[in-house]
Design a protein around this motif. Sequence first.
Motif, PDB file in Angstrom:
ATOM      1  N   ILE A   1       0.851  -1.236   0.022  1.00  0.00           N
ATOM      2  CA  ILE A   1       0.249  -0.278  -0.034  1.00  0.00           C
ATOM      3  C   ILE A   1       0.937   1.395   0.363  1.00  0.00           C
ATOM      4  CG2 ILE A   1      -1.305   1.212   1.192  1.00  0.00           C
ATOM      5  CD1 ILE A   1      -2.431  -1.523   2.649  1.00  0.00           C
ATOM      6  N   PHE A   2       1.939   1.433   0.779  1.00  0.00           N
ATOM      7  CA  PHE A   2       2.992   2.011   1.205  1.00  0.00           C
ATOM      8  C   PHE A   2       3.699   2.684  -0.023  1.00  0.00           C
ATOM      9  CE2 PHE A   2       1.867   2.844   5.457  1.00  0.00           C
ATOM     10  CZ  PHE A   2       1.834   4.247   5.289  1.00  0.00           C
ATOM     11  N   MET A   3       3.880   1.451  -1.451  1.00  0.00           N
ATOM     12  CA  MET A   3       4.562   1.235  -2.641  1.00  0.00           C
ATOM     13  C   MET A   3       3.631   2.576  -3.559  1.00  0.00           C
ATOM     14  SD  MET A   3       6.489  -1.261  -4.788  1.00  0.00           S
ATOM     15  CE  MET A   3       7.365  -2.362  -3.274  1.00  0.00           C
ATOM     16  N   VAL A   4       2.658   1.935  -3.074  1.00  0.00           N
ATOM     17  CA  VAL A   4       1.439   2.874  -4.248  1.00  0.00           C
ATOM     18  C   VAL A   4       0.689   3.587  -4.185  1.00  0.00           C
ATOM     19  CG1 VAL A   4      -1.285   2.780  -5.228  1.00  0.00           C
ATOM     20  CG2 VAL A   4       0.432   0.646  -4.865  1.00  0.00           C
ATOM     21  N   ILE A   5       0.979   4.488  -2.431  1.00  0.00           N
ATOM     22  CA  ILE A   5       1.214   5.680  -2.478  1.00  0.00           C
ATOM     23  C   ILE A   5       2.230   6.255  -3.274  1.00  0.00           C
ATOM     24  CG2 ILE A   5       0.967   7.382  -0.300  1.00  0.00           C
ATOM     25  CD1 ILE A   5      -0.647   5.331   0.940  1.00  0.00           C
ATOM     26  N   PHE A   6       3.457   5.889  -3.038  1.00  0.00           N
ATOM     27  CA  PHE A   6       4.732   6.883  -2.836  1.00  0.00           C
ATOM     28  C   PHE A   6       4.821   6.906  -4.058  1.00  0.00           C
ATOM     29  CE2 PHE A   6       9.233   6.305  -4.700  1.00  0.00           C
ATOM     30  CZ  PHE A   6       9.498   6.713  -3.618  1.00  0.00           C
ATOM     31  N   TRP A   7       4.905   5.823  -5.314  1.00  0.00           N
ATOM     32  CA  TRP A   7       5.004   6.260  -6.643  1.00  0.00           C
ATOM     33  C   TRP A   7       3.700   7.389  -7.054  1.00  0.00           C
ATOM     34  CZ3 TRP A   7       9.011   5.309  -8.869  1.00  0.00           C
ATOM     35  CH2 TRP A   7      10.035   4.877  -8.466  1.00  0.00           C
ATOM     36  N   CYS A   8       2.675   7.122  -6.545  1.00  0.00           N
ATOM     37  CA  CYS A   8       1.639   7.622  -7.111  1.00  0.00           C
ATOM     38  C   CYS A   8       1.929   9.413  -6.771  1.00  0.00           C
ATOM     39  CB  CYS A   8      -0.181   7.411  -5.989  1.00  0.00           C
ATOM     40  SG  CYS A   8      -0.983   6.124  -7.310  1.00  0.00           S
ATOM     41  N   ALA A   9       2.680   9.463  -5.531  1.00  0.00           N
ATOM     42  CA  ALA A   9       3.214  10.938  -5.290  1.00  0.00           C
ATOM     43  C   ALA A   9       4.084  11.368  -6.080  1.00  0.00           C
ATOM     44  CB  ALA A   9       3.414  10.491  -3.449  1.00  0.00           C
ATOM     45  N   ILE A  10       5.049  10.284  -6.071  1.00  0.00           N
ATOM     46  CA  ILE A  10       6.107  10.668  -7.643  1.00  0.00           C
ATOM     47  C   ILE A  10       5.709  11.185  -8.663  1.00  0.00           C
ATOM     48  CG2 ILE A  10       7.834   9.616  -8.460  1.00  0.00           C
ATOM     49  CD1 ILE A  10       8.466  10.238  -5.707  1.00  0.00           C
ATOM     50  N   ILE A  11       4.886  10.194  -8.890  1.00  0.00           N
ATOM     51  CA  ILE A  11       3.908  11.494 -10.319  1.00  0.00           C
ATOM     52  C   ILE A  11       3.185  12.090 -10.520  1.00  0.00           C
ATOM     53  CG2 ILE A  11       2.168  10.286 -12.097  1.00  0.00           C
ATOM     54  CD1 ILE A  11       3.259   7.110 -11.106  1.00  0.00           C
ATOM     55  N   GLY A  12       3.229  12.565  -8.986  1.00  0.00           N
ATOM     56  CA  GLY A  12       2.166  13.842  -9.568  1.00  0.00           C
ATOM     57  C   GLY A  12       3.069  14.678  -9.428  1.00  0.00           C
ATOM     58  N   VAL A  13       3.642  14.500  -8.161  1.00  0.00           N
ATOM     59  CA  VAL A  13       5.014  15.798  -8.555  1.00  0.00           C
ATOM     60  C   VAL A  13       5.146  16.254  -9.594  1.00  0.00           C
ATOM     61  CG1 VAL A  13       7.201  16.511  -6.992  1.00  0.00           C
ATOM     62  CG2 VAL A  13       5.719  15.553  -6.185  1.00  0.00           C
ATOM     63  N   ILE A  14       6.109  14.983 -10.317  1.00  0.00           N
ATOM     64  CA  ILE A  14       6.485  14.910 -11.622  1.00  0.00           C
ATOM     65  C   ILE A  14       5.760  16.170 -12.812  1.00  0.00           C
ATOM     66  CG2 ILE A  14       7.192  13.503 -13.586  1.00  0.00           C
ATOM     67  CD1 ILE A  14       8.293  11.750 -11.621  1.00  0.00           C
ATOM     68  N   ILE A  15       4.057  15.391 -12.300  1.00  0.00           N
ATOM     69  CA  ILE A  15       3.143  16.161 -13.472  1.00  0.00           C
ATOM     70  C   ILE A  15       2.994  17.626 -12.902  1.00  0.00           C
ATOM     71  CG2 ILE A  15       0.366  16.025 -13.394  1.00  0.00           C
ATOM     72  CD1 ILE A  15       0.714  12.834 -14.069  1.00  0.00           C
ATOM     73  N   TRP A  16       2.697  17.791 -11.273  1.00  0.00           N
ATOM     74  CA  TRP A  16       2.352  19.008 -11.144  1.00  0.00           C
ATOM     75  C   TRP A  16       3.444  19.879 -11.530  1.00  0.00           C
ATOM     76  CZ3 TRP A  16       5.890  21.618  -8.384  1.00  0.00           C
ATOM     77  CH2 TRP A  16       5.417  23.361  -7.796  1.00  0.00           C
ATOM     78  N   GLY A  17       5.063  19.045 -11.240  1.00  0.00           N
ATOM     79  CA  GLY A  17       6.097  20.811 -12.235  1.00  0.00           C
ATOM     80  C   GLY A  17       6.389  20.420 -13.349  1.00  0.00           C
ATOM     81  N   ILE A  18       5.468  19.899 -14.643  1.00  0.00           N
ATOM     82  CA  ILE A  18       5.379  19.457 -15.291  1.00  0.00           C
ATOM     83  C   ILE A  18       4.632  21.036 -16.101  1.00  0.00           C
ATOM     84  CG2 ILE A  18       4.466  18.935 -17.920  1.00  0.00           C
ATOM     85  CD1 ILE A  18       6.356  16.092 -17.400  1.00  0.00           C
ATOM     86  N   ILE A  19       3.309  21.283 -15.610  1.00  0.00           N
ATOM     87  CA  ILE A  19       2.374  21.888 -15.534  1.00  0.00           C
ATOM     88  C   ILE A  19       2.666  23.676 -15.382  1.00  0.00           C
ATOM     89  CG2 ILE A  19       0.177  23.085 -14.846  1.00  0.00           C
ATOM     90  CD1 ILE A  19      -0.785  19.647 -14.506  1.00  0.00           C
ATOM     91  N   HIS A  20       3.720  23.042 -14.334  1.00  0.00           N
ATOM     92  CA  HIS A  20       4.275  24.280 -13.463  1.00  0.00           C
ATOM     93  C   HIS A  20       5.088  25.116 -13.875  1.00  0.00           C
ATOM     94  CE1 HIS A  20       4.918  27.616 -10.255  1.00  0.00           C
ATOM     95  NE2 HIS A  20       7.033  27.087 -10.701  1.00  0.00           N
ATOM     96  N   LEU A  21       6.024  24.515 -14.751  1.00  0.00           N
ATOM     97  CA  LEU A  21       6.877  24.813 -15.311  1.00  0.00           C
ATOM     98  C   LEU A  21       6.000  25.473 -17.077  1.00  0.00           C
ATOM     99  CD1 LEU A  21      10.013  22.845 -14.997  1.00  0.00           C
ATOM    100  CD2 LEU A  21       9.934  24.715 -14.124  1.00  0.00           C
TER     101      LEU A  21
END
Length: 84
Positions: free
Chosen positions: A18-38
């Motif tokens: 469960i924590f592995m899924v949450i971790f990877w979702c958070a990583i992907i979310g941060v990458i998407i947020w960074g792309i949108i922000h940039l």
Amino acid sequence: MMFDWSSAGWGWMIFGGIFMVIFWCAIIGVIIWGIIHLTKKGQTAPSVSSATNKTHYMEILKERYAKGEITKEEFDQMKKDLLS
């Protein structure tokens, strides 16, 4: 009596999954947020920026006409282009 590790392992494996899924979702979310922000960096609302840009460009156009850099015909054409 020894502790039986086999009975305790399943609970931790499910919990870790469960924590592995949450971790990877958070990583992907941060990458998407960074792309949108940039990609949206420096952009403002179109209505505000369009009005501000037109005013700024009209001031430059008036200054160029006043200095004699452009003719009356060029001024009128550029003004027409800016306001359309």
